[in-house]
Design a protein around this motif. Structure first.
Motif, short mmCIF file in Angstrom:
data_model
loop_
_atom_site.label_atom_id
_atom_site.label_comp_id
_atom_site.label_asym_id
_atom_site.label_seq_id
_atom_site.Cartn_x
_atom_site.Cartn_y
_atom_site.Cartn_z
N TRP A 1 2.50 1.56 -3.27
CA TRP A 1 1.42 2.13 -4.31
C TRP A 1 1.40 4.14 -4.25
O TRP A 1 1.55 4.26 -5.14
N ARG A 2 1.39 4.31 -2.49
CA ARG A 2 0.97 5.39 -3.20
C ARG A 2 1.98 5.98 -2.83
O ARG A 2 2.20 7.25 -3.78
N GLY A 3 3.40 5.63 -3.26
CA GLY A 3 4.26 6.71 -3.50
C GLY A 3 5.10 5.97 -4.64
O GLY A 3 6.63 6.53 -4.52
N ARG A 4 4.04 5.27 -5.86
CA ARG A 4 5.18 4.35 -6.42
C ARG A 4 5.41 5.08 -7.70
O ARG A 4 6.19 4.98 -7.76
N LEU B 1 0.70 -1.39 -0.12
CA LEU B 1 0.00 -0.10 0.12
C LEU B 1 1.15 1.32 -0.26
O LEU B 1 0.61 2.02 -0.86
N LYS B 2 2.53 0.86 0.59
CA LYS B 2 2.78 2.62 0.75
C LYS B 2 3.12 2.65 -0.34
O LYS B 2 4.04 3.78 -0.97
#
Length: 162
Positions: A43-46, A40-41
Motif C-alpha cells: 500500500w505504501r509503495g502502491r 501494508l508495504k
C-alpha cells in the motif's frame, strides 16, 4: 493506484499469499503477520506496483517472500544459543552440530559467485523450486539449473577441502 483499485487487485491475493507464507515454513500466526505487513508495504509503495495481473501477482508474492525471509532471519539472529535445539527441532549435541554445520555451509556459500549464491539460497533455505527462482531472479530456467548445479558442485568441493 487508488484505494479502490488496490482493494480490487491486491486484497484478493491475501489467501494465496497466506498459503505461500505457510509453504515457506512460517508458523500460522507469523504467516498472517507477514501477509499483513506485506500488504501494508505494498500500500505504501502502491505507485510502483505493476498493472498487469500476472506481474502484479508475481510482485506481491516476491514481496511476501522477502518479508518472510526477513522475519525468519530476525528470529534466527535473535534466538539465544540455548534455544537453538528447539528451533531446529532437536536437543543436545545434535542441535549444536546441525547449527554449526549450517553456519559452515552458509560461510562456504559466501565464497561462491553472486548468481550461484542467490539461487542456492533460494533453493536450499527458501525452498523455492526452479520456476519460483526464475520468477524471483529474472534468470532463465536453464541458467537457474546451471547455476544450481555448478554451485552445488563447488560447495561439495569446498566442504570437503575445508
Amino acid at each position: 493506484m487508488e484505494e479502490k483499485e488496490f482493494r480490487q487487485k491486491v486484497m484478493p491475493l491475501q489467501r494465496r499469499m497466506y498459503a505461500v507464507a505457510l509453504k515457506l515454513g512460517m508458523p500460522p500466526d507469523d504467516a498472517a503477520d507477514a501477509v499483513q505487513e506485506t500488504q501494508l508495504k505494498l500500500w505504501r509503495g502502491r505507485e510502483g506496483i505493476p498493472e498487469e495481473p500476472g506481474a502484479l501477482t508475481a510482485y506481491c508474492m516476491v514481496s511476501l517472500r522477502n518479508e518472510c525471509i526477513s522475519i525468519l532471519r530476525k528470529r534466527r539472529d535473535q534466538s539465544p544459543l540455548d534455544q537453538a535445539g528447539q528451533i531446529i527441532g532437536e536437543t543436545g549435541p545434535e542441535a549444536v552440530e546441525m547449527r554449526d554445520t549450517r553456519r559452515h555451509i552458509e560461510q562456504l556459500i559466501d565464497l561462491l559467485p553472486e548468481g550461484q549464491q542467490r539461487v542456492i539460497r533460494l533453493s536450499s533455505f527458501g525452498e523455492f523450486d526452479v520456476p519460483e527462482i526464475v520468477e524471483a531472479t529474472g534468470y532463465s530456467a536453464g541458467n537457474v539449473r546451471q547455476l544450481l548445479s555448478r554451485g552445488r558442485k563447488r560447495l561439495r568441493e569446498l566442504f570437503i577441502n575445508h
